[in-house]
Enzyme design. Structure first.
Site, PDB file in Angstrom:
ATOM      1  N   GLY A  29       0.808  -1.207   0.000  1.00  0.00           N
ATOM      2  CA  GLY A  29       0.000   0.000   0.000  1.00  0.00           C
ATOM      3  C   GLY A  29       0.839   1.254   0.000  1.00  0.00           C
ATOM      4  O   GLY A  29       2.046   1.219   0.246  1.00  0.00           O
ATOM      5  N   ASP A  30       0.172   2.359  -0.288  1.00  0.00           N
ATOM      6  CA  ASP A  30       0.760   3.697  -0.227  1.00  0.00           C
ATOM      7  C   ASP A  30       0.094   4.385   0.962  1.00  0.00           C
ATOM      8  O   ASP A  30      -1.114   4.652   0.938  1.00  0.00           O
ATOM      9  CB  ASP A  30       0.449   4.432  -1.535  1.00  0.00           C
ATOM     10  CG  ASP A  30       0.907   5.887  -1.544  1.00  0.00           C
ATOM     11  OD1 ASP A  30       1.045   6.487  -0.459  1.00  0.00           O
ATOM     12  OD2 ASP A  30       1.104   6.439  -2.639  1.00  0.00           O
ATOM     13  N   PHE A  31       0.852   4.661   2.020  1.00  0.00           N
ATOM     14  CA  PHE A  31       0.200   5.125   3.245  1.00  0.00           C
ATOM     15  C   PHE A  31      -0.453   6.506   3.120  1.00  0.00           C
ATOM     16  O   PHE A  31      -1.243   6.890   3.970  1.00  0.00           O
ATOM     17  CB  PHE A  31       1.115   5.053   4.464  1.00  0.00           C
ATOM     18  CG  PHE A  31       2.502   5.625   4.320  1.00  0.00           C
ATOM     19  CD1 PHE A  31       2.718   6.919   3.887  1.00  0.00           C
ATOM     20  CD2 PHE A  31       3.603   4.843   4.653  1.00  0.00           C
ATOM     21  CE1 PHE A  31       3.997   7.442   3.780  1.00  0.00           C
ATOM     22  CE2 PHE A  31       4.903   5.360   4.551  1.00  0.00           C
ATOM     23  CZ  PHE A  31       5.091   6.673   4.114  1.00  0.00           C
TER      24      PHE A  31
ATOM     25  N   LYS B   2      12.387   6.974  10.160  1.00  0.00           N
ATOM     26  CA  LYS B   2      12.917   7.822   9.094  1.00  0.00           C
ATOM     27  C   LYS B   2      11.870   8.051   8.000  1.00  0.00           C
ATOM     28  O   LYS B   2      12.175   8.047   6.818  1.00  0.00           O
ATOM     29  CB  LYS B   2      14.196   7.217   8.511  1.00  0.00           C
ATOM     30  CG  LYS B   2      15.320   7.062   9.518  1.00  0.00           C
ATOM     31  CD  LYS B   2      16.513   6.343   8.929  1.00  0.00           C
ATOM     32  CE  LYS B   2      17.114   7.132   7.776  1.00  0.00           C
ATOM     33  NZ  LYS B   2      18.296   6.443   7.225  1.00  0.00           N
TER      34      LYS B   2
ATOM     35  N   HIS C  86      10.715  12.586   8.418  1.00  0.00           N
ATOM     36  CA  HIS C  86      11.725  13.548   7.963  1.00  0.00           C
ATOM     37  C   HIS C  86      11.749  13.716   6.445  1.00  0.00           C
ATOM     38  O   HIS C  86      12.404  14.619   5.935  1.00  0.00           O
ATOM     39  CB  HIS C  86      13.112  13.200   8.517  1.00  0.00           C
ATOM     40  CG  HIS C  86      13.801  12.070   7.821  1.00  0.00           C
ATOM     41  ND1 HIS C  86      15.142  11.815   7.986  1.00  0.00           N
ATOM     42  CD2 HIS C  86      13.361  11.103   6.968  1.00  0.00           C
ATOM     43  CE1 HIS C  86      15.509  10.781   7.273  1.00  0.00           C
ATOM     44  NE2 HIS C  86      14.448  10.325   6.646  1.00  0.00           N
ATOM     45  N   ASP C  87      11.030  12.853   5.728  1.00  0.00           N
ATOM     46  CA  ASP C  87      10.969  12.959   4.263  1.00  0.00           C
ATOM     47  C   ASP C  87       9.930  13.973   3.791  1.00  0.00           C
ATOM     48  O   ASP C  87       9.917  14.315   2.609  1.00  0.00           O
ATOM     49  CB  ASP C  87      10.597  11.606   3.649  1.00  0.00           C
ATOM     50  CG  ASP C  87      11.701  10.568   3.806  1.00  0.00           C
ATOM     51  OD1 ASP C  87      12.884  10.958   3.778  1.00  0.00           O
ATOM     52  OD2 ASP C  87      11.374   9.378   3.964  1.00  0.00           O
TER      53      ASP C  87
END
Length: 346
Positions: free
Chosen positions: A236-238, A253, A256-257
Protein backbone atom coordinates in the site's frame (compact mmCIF):
# COMPACT_ATOMS: atom_id res chain seq x y z
CA UNK A 1 34.74 33.35 18.16
CA UNK A 2 37.74 31.37 16.97
CA UNK A 3 40.79 30.91 19.11
CA UNK A 4 43.97 32.90 18.47
CA UNK A 5 45.42 29.78 16.83
CA UNK A 6 42.42 29.46 14.49
CA UNK A 7 42.68 33.09 13.45
CA UNK A 8 46.42 32.86 12.88
CA UNK A 9 46.16 29.65 10.82
CA UNK A 10 42.66 28.40 9.83
CA UNK A 11 43.19 24.70 10.54
CA UNK A 12 39.49 23.97 11.01
CA UNK A 13 38.57 25.75 7.76
CA UNK A 14 41.14 23.67 5.89
CA UNK A 15 39.78 20.49 7.45
CA UNK A 16 36.25 21.41 6.42
CA UNK A 17 37.33 22.22 2.86
CA UNK A 18 38.85 18.75 2.42
CA UNK A 19 35.97 16.91 4.12
CA UNK A 20 34.58 15.57 0.84
CA UNK A 21 38.04 14.24 -0.06
CA UNK A 22 38.01 12.15 3.11
CA UNK A 23 34.59 10.71 2.24
CA UNK A 24 35.59 9.84 -1.31
CA UNK A 25 38.78 8.09 -0.20
CA UNK A 26 36.74 5.83 2.08
CA UNK A 27 34.00 5.32 -0.53
CA UNK A 28 36.55 4.46 -3.22
CA UNK A 29 38.37 1.94 -1.04
CA UNK A 30 35.01 0.29 -0.34
CA UNK A 31 33.96 0.33 -3.99
CA UNK A 32 37.23 -1.19 -5.22
CA UNK A 33 37.10 -3.94 -2.59
CA UNK A 34 40.23 -2.98 -0.64
CA UNK A 35 38.85 -3.84 2.80
CA UNK A 36 37.27 -7.09 1.61
CA UNK A 37 40.52 -8.23 0.00
CA UNK A 38 42.63 -7.46 3.04
CA UNK A 39 40.20 -9.27 5.33
CA UNK A 40 39.97 -12.33 3.09
CA UNK A 41 43.71 -12.52 2.44
CA UNK A 42 44.47 -13.49 6.02
CA UNK A 43 47.78 -11.64 5.88
CA UNK A 44 49.06 -8.10 5.21
CA UNK A 45 49.63 -7.30 1.54
CA UNK A 46 51.87 -4.91 -0.38
CA UNK A 47 50.32 -2.15 -2.46
CA UNK A 48 51.51 -3.95 -5.61
CA UNK A 49 49.73 -7.12 -4.54
CA UNK A 50 46.51 -5.26 -3.75
CA UNK A 51 46.68 -3.43 -7.09
CA UNK A 52 47.28 -6.68 -9.02
CA UNK A 53 44.41 -8.53 -7.35
CA UNK A 54 41.96 -5.65 -7.74
CA UNK A 55 43.04 -4.69 -11.26
CA UNK A 56 44.11 -1.11 -10.56
CA UNK A 57 47.21 0.95 -11.25
CA UNK A 58 50.05 0.49 -8.76
CA UNK A 59 50.61 4.22 -8.31
CA UNK A 60 46.94 4.96 -7.69
CA UNK A 61 46.51 2.07 -5.26
CA UNK A 62 49.60 2.98 -3.23
CA UNK A 63 48.27 6.50 -2.72
CA UNK A 64 44.81 5.22 -1.83
CA UNK A 65 46.20 2.79 0.74
CA UNK A 66 48.41 5.46 2.29
CA UNK A 67 45.44 7.83 2.54
CA UNK A 68 43.48 5.07 4.29
CA UNK A 69 46.38 4.68 6.73
CA UNK A 70 46.17 8.41 7.41
CA UNK A 71 42.44 7.99 8.10
CA UNK A 72 43.18 5.05 10.44
CA UNK A 73 41.17 2.72 8.25
CA UNK A 74 44.31 0.71 7.44
CA UNK A 75 47.57 0.04 9.26
CA UNK A 76 50.95 -0.39 7.56
CA UNK A 77 54.06 -2.29 8.59
CA UNK A 78 57.27 -1.11 6.94
CA UNK A 79 59.62 -3.93 5.85
CA UNK A 80 62.75 -4.05 3.73
CA UNK A 81 60.58 -4.97 0.75
CA UNK A 82 58.18 -2.07 1.38
CA UNK A 83 54.92 -1.46 3.21
CA UNK A 84 52.50 -4.25 4.09
CA UNK A 85 48.91 -3.14 4.63
CA UNK A 86 46.13 -4.60 6.77
CA UNK A 87 42.70 -3.54 7.94
CA UNK A 88 42.17 -1.92 11.29
CA UNK A 89 39.59 -3.58 13.54
CA UNK A 90 37.18 -0.72 12.73
CA UNK A 91 37.37 -1.45 9.01
CA UNK A 92 36.96 -5.19 9.49
CA UNK A 93 33.74 -4.62 11.43
CA UNK A 94 32.15 -1.79 9.46
CA UNK A 95 33.65 -1.60 5.96
CA UNK A 96 33.79 -5.23 4.79
CA UNK A 97 30.75 -6.61 3.01
CA UNK A 98 30.73 -9.89 4.95
CA UNK A 99 30.46 -8.30 8.40
CA UNK A 100 27.02 -8.35 10.11
CA UNK A 101 27.56 -4.67 10.95
CA UNK A 102 28.83 -3.69 7.51
CA UNK A 103 28.16 -0.11 6.39
CA UNK A 104 29.34 -0.89 2.86
CA UNK A 105 25.93 -0.47 1.23
CA UNK A 106 25.15 2.91 2.79
CA UNK A 107 28.65 4.05 1.76
CA UNK A 108 27.92 3.09 -1.84
CA UNK A 109 24.56 4.85 -1.76
CA UNK A 110 26.20 8.00 -0.44
CA UNK A 111 28.97 7.81 -3.02
CA UNK A 112 26.85 7.12 -6.10
CA UNK A 113 23.58 8.91 -5.32
CA UNK A 114 23.76 11.36 -2.40
CA UNK A 115 27.12 12.77 -3.51
CA UNK A 116 25.71 13.65 -6.94
CA UNK A 117 22.70 15.45 -5.44
CA UNK A 118 24.98 17.47 -3.15
CA UNK A 119 26.78 18.86 -6.17
CA UNK A 120 23.66 21.04 -6.52
CA UNK A 121 23.35 22.09 -2.88
CA UNK A 122 23.53 25.79 -3.75
CA UNK A 123 20.62 25.33 -6.17
CA UNK A 124 18.66 23.47 -3.49
CA UNK A 125 19.19 26.34 -1.05
CA UNK A 126 18.17 28.92 -3.66
CA UNK A 127 15.06 27.02 -4.73
CA UNK A 128 14.08 25.18 -1.54
CA UNK A 129 13.57 21.86 -3.31
CA UNK A 130 15.31 18.56 -4.07
CA UNK A 131 17.77 18.24 -6.93
CA UNK A 132 16.93 14.96 -8.70
CA UNK A 133 16.14 16.83 -11.89
CA UNK A 134 19.62 18.29 -12.17
CA UNK A 135 21.49 15.27 -10.77
CA UNK A 136 19.69 12.50 -12.68
CA UNK A 137 17.45 14.26 -15.23
CA UNK A 138 14.27 12.88 -13.64
CA UNK A 139 11.25 14.62 -12.11
CA UNK A 140 11.74 15.92 -8.59
CA UNK A 141 7.99 16.09 -7.86
CA UNK A 142 7.85 12.52 -6.45
CA UNK A 143 10.96 12.00 -4.27
CA UNK A 144 10.45 8.26 -3.87
CA UNK A 145 9.65 7.80 -7.52
CA UNK A 146 13.07 9.36 -8.07
CA UNK A 147 14.79 7.28 -5.38
CA UNK A 148 13.20 4.11 -6.76
CA UNK A 149 13.74 5.07 -10.41
CA UNK A 150 15.11 1.59 -11.19
CA UNK A 151 15.23 -1.73 -9.39
CA UNK A 152 19.00 -1.31 -9.04
CA UNK A 153 18.53 2.06 -7.29
CA UNK A 154 15.84 0.62 -5.05
CA UNK A 155 18.12 -2.25 -4.03
CA UNK A 156 20.97 0.15 -3.25
CA UNK A 157 18.70 2.36 -1.14
CA UNK A 158 17.16 -0.53 0.78
CA UNK A 159 20.50 -2.24 1.39
CA UNK A 160 21.87 1.07 2.63
CA UNK A 161 18.99 1.51 5.07
CA UNK A 162 19.48 -2.05 6.32
CA UNK A 163 23.13 -1.17 7.02
CA UNK A 164 22.02 1.67 9.28
CA UNK A 165 19.66 -0.52 11.30
CA UNK A 166 22.38 -3.11 11.83
CA UNK A 167 24.12 -0.60 14.13
CA UNK A 168 21.20 1.57 15.34
CA UNK A 169 18.08 -0.61 15.17
CA UNK A 170 18.23 -2.30 18.56
CA UNK A 171 18.89 0.96 20.40
CA UNK A 172 15.79 2.73 19.08
CA UNK A 173 13.56 -0.31 19.61
CA UNK A 174 14.83 -0.78 23.18
CA UNK A 175 14.46 2.92 24.05
CA UNK A 176 10.99 2.07 25.39
CA UNK A 177 9.59 -1.27 26.57
CA UNK A 178 7.46 -2.31 23.62
CA UNK A 179 6.89 -5.88 24.79
CA UNK A 180 3.16 -5.36 25.43
CA UNK A 181 2.61 -4.46 21.77
CA UNK A 182 2.17 -7.75 19.92
CA UNK A 183 0.65 -6.49 16.66
CA UNK A 184 3.04 -4.01 15.02
CA UNK A 185 3.01 -2.30 11.64
CA UNK A 186 6.29 -0.95 10.25
CA UNK A 187 5.06 1.75 7.87
CA UNK A 188 7.48 2.23 4.98
CA UNK A 189 9.54 -0.60 6.47
CA UNK A 190 11.66 -1.00 3.34
CA UNK A 191 14.36 -3.66 3.49
CA UNK A 192 13.03 -5.21 6.69
CA UNK A 193 16.11 -4.89 8.91
CA UNK A 194 14.24 -2.94 11.60
CA UNK A 195 11.38 -5.46 11.53
CA UNK A 196 13.89 -8.27 12.05
CA UNK A 197 15.45 -6.43 14.97
CA UNK A 198 11.97 -5.93 16.42
CA UNK A 199 10.91 -9.60 16.37
CA UNK A 200 14.35 -10.55 17.72
CA UNK A 201 14.03 -8.13 20.65
CA UNK A 202 10.32 -8.80 21.23
CA UNK A 203 9.77 -12.48 20.30
CA UNK A 204 6.06 -12.40 21.15
CA UNK A 205 5.38 -9.73 18.55
CA UNK A 206 4.53 -9.96 14.88
CA UNK A 207 5.53 -7.18 12.51
CA UNK A 208 3.84 -6.32 9.23
CA UNK A 209 5.93 -4.35 6.74
CA UNK A 210 3.63 -1.91 4.97
CA UNK A 211 5.18 -0.54 1.80
CA UNK A 212 4.72 0.01 -1.91
CA UNK A 213 4.05 -3.16 -3.98
CA UNK A 214 7.38 -3.03 -5.82
CA UNK A 215 9.21 -2.58 -2.51
CA UNK A 216 7.43 -5.54 -0.93
CA UNK A 217 8.31 -7.75 -3.91
CA UNK A 218 12.01 -6.84 -3.68
CA UNK A 219 12.11 -7.36 0.10
CA UNK A 220 10.61 -10.82 -0.26
CA UNK A 221 13.04 -11.74 -3.04
CA UNK A 222 16.24 -10.18 -1.70
CA UNK A 223 16.22 -9.37 2.00
CA UNK A 224 13.98 -11.55 4.19
CA UNK A 225 14.30 -15.33 4.53
CA UNK A 226 10.99 -17.12 3.85
CA UNK A 227 11.27 -19.01 7.15
CA UNK A 228 10.78 -15.76 9.13
CA UNK A 229 7.08 -16.24 9.85
CA UNK A 230 6.75 -13.43 12.41
CA UNK A 231 7.17 -10.84 9.64
CA UNK A 232 4.35 -10.40 7.14
CA UNK A 233 3.62 -7.87 4.40
CA UNK A 234 0.91 -5.46 3.38
CA UNK A 235 1.11 -3.61 0.07
CA UNK A 236 0.00 0.00 0.00
CA UNK A 237 0.76 3.70 -0.23
CA UNK A 238 0.20 5.12 3.24
CA UNK A 239 -0.85 8.52 1.87
CA UNK A 240 -3.44 7.18 -0.58
CA UNK A 241 -4.50 3.76 0.74
CA UNK A 242 -6.07 2.68 4.02
CA UNK A 243 -3.85 1.75 6.95
CA UNK A 244 -4.94 -1.47 8.73
CA UNK A 245 -5.61 -1.60 12.47
CA UNK A 246 -2.69 -2.40 14.76
CA UNK A 247 -1.47 -1.87 18.34
CA UNK A 248 1.77 -0.07 17.43
CA UNK A 249 2.95 1.71 14.30
CA UNK A 250 6.64 2.29 13.66
CA UNK A 251 7.58 5.23 11.44
CA UNK A 252 11.34 5.02 11.10
CA UNK A 253 12.92 7.82 9.09
CA UNK A 254 9.54 8.53 7.48
CA UNK A 255 8.39 11.91 8.76
CA UNK A 256 11.72 13.55 7.96
CA UNK A 257 10.97 12.96 4.26
CA UNK A 258 7.88 15.17 4.28
CA UNK A 259 6.70 18.68 5.09
CA UNK A 260 4.57 19.40 8.15
CA UNK A 261 1.26 19.19 6.31
CA UNK A 262 1.95 15.72 4.91
CA UNK A 263 3.21 14.60 8.32
CA UNK A 264 -0.05 15.76 9.90
CA UNK A 265 -2.07 13.93 7.23
CA UNK A 266 -0.16 10.68 7.78
CA UNK A 267 -0.27 10.83 11.58
CA UNK A 268 -4.01 11.53 11.50
CA UNK A 269 -4.51 8.35 9.43
CA UNK A 270 -2.31 6.40 11.84
CA UNK A 271 -4.28 7.69 14.83
CA UNK A 272 -7.57 6.73 13.21
CA UNK A 273 -6.33 3.19 12.51
CA UNK A 274 -4.61 2.68 15.87
CA UNK A 275 -6.30 0.51 18.49
CA UNK A 276 -7.22 2.32 21.73
CA UNK A 277 -4.27 2.02 24.12
CA UNK A 278 -1.95 1.57 21.19
CA UNK A 279 0.72 3.94 19.98
CA UNK A 280 3.15 5.19 17.39
CA UNK A 281 6.94 5.04 17.58
CA UNK A 282 8.82 7.69 15.62
CA UNK A 283 12.46 6.92 14.87
CA UNK A 284 14.29 10.05 13.78
CA UNK A 285 17.53 11.95 14.24
CA UNK A 286 16.57 14.71 16.69
CA UNK A 287 17.86 18.26 16.56
CA UNK A 288 18.60 20.10 19.79
CA UNK A 289 15.71 22.35 20.78
CA UNK A 290 17.75 25.44 19.82
CA UNK A 291 18.85 23.65 16.61
CA UNK A 292 22.52 24.15 17.57
CA UNK A 293 23.29 20.51 16.81
CA UNK A 294 24.06 17.68 16.65
CA UNK A 295 26.12 18.38 13.55
CA UNK A 296 25.21 15.02 11.98
CA UNK A 297 21.51 15.89 12.25
CA UNK A 298 22.06 19.36 10.83
CA UNK A 299 23.81 17.77 7.85
CA UNK A 300 21.02 15.21 7.48
CA UNK A 301 18.56 18.10 7.33
CA UNK A 302 20.56 19.56 4.45
CA UNK A 303 20.38 16.15 2.80
CA UNK A 304 16.61 16.16 3.20
CA UNK A 305 16.65 19.42 1.25
CA UNK A 306 18.58 17.99 -1.71
CA UNK A 307 16.74 14.62 -1.74
CA UNK A 308 13.23 14.93 -0.28
CA UNK A 309 10.42 17.32 0.68
CA UNK A 310 11.22 17.15 4.40
CA UNK A 311 13.63 18.16 7.14
CA UNK A 312 15.00 17.01 10.49
CA UNK A 313 13.11 18.31 13.53
CA UNK A 314 13.37 18.83 17.27
CA UNK A 315 11.63 16.61 19.82
CA UNK A 316 9.20 19.46 20.51
CA UNK A 317 8.34 19.72 16.80
CA UNK A 318 7.65 15.97 16.53
CA UNK A 319 5.63 16.12 19.76
CA UNK A 320 3.51 18.94 18.33
CA UNK A 321 2.81 16.88 15.20
CA UNK A 322 1.77 13.90 17.33
CA UNK A 323 -0.48 16.04 19.54
CA UNK A 324 -2.15 17.60 16.51
CA UNK A 325 -3.06 14.07 15.35
CA UNK A 326 -4.54 13.20 18.76
CA UNK A 327 -1.69 11.25 20.38
CA UNK A 328 -0.82 11.88 24.03
CA UNK A 329 1.53 10.64 26.77
CA UNK A 330 4.42 11.57 24.50
CA UNK A 331 7.87 10.41 25.61
CA UNK A 332 11.26 11.12 24.06
CA UNK A 333 14.44 9.06 24.39
CA UNK A 334 17.78 10.00 22.88
CA UNK A 335 20.12 7.08 22.27
CA UNK A 336 23.47 8.83 21.89
CA UNK A 337 23.70 7.37 18.38
CA UNK A 338 22.39 8.56 15.02
CA UNK A 339 18.70 7.95 15.69
CA UNK A 340 16.37 8.62 18.60
CA UNK A 341 12.86 7.54 19.59
CA UNK A 342 9.59 9.37 20.27
CA UNK A 343 6.58 7.38 21.54
CA UNK A 344 3.00 8.65 21.47
CA UNK A 345 -0.05 6.84 22.83
CA UNK A 346 -3.71 6.76 21.84
Amino acid sequence: MGSIEDLDYPQIILQYSSGFLVSKVMFTACELGVFDLLKDSGEPLSSDAVAARLGTSTTGMERLLDACVGLRLLAVELTQEGGLYRNTELSNIYLTKSSPKSQYHIMMYYSNTVYLCWHYLADAVREGRNQYERAFDISSKDPFGAMYRSEEEMLKFMAGQNSVWSICGRDVLAAFDLSHFTQIYDLGGGGGALARECVSLYPNSTVTIYDLPNVVRVVKEQFLPPEEHRITFCEGDFFNDSIPEAELYILSKILHDWDDEKCRQLLAKVYEACKPGGGVLLVESLLNEDKSGPLETQLYSMNMLVQTEGKERTAAEYSALLKAAGFGEIQVKTTGKLYDAVLGRK
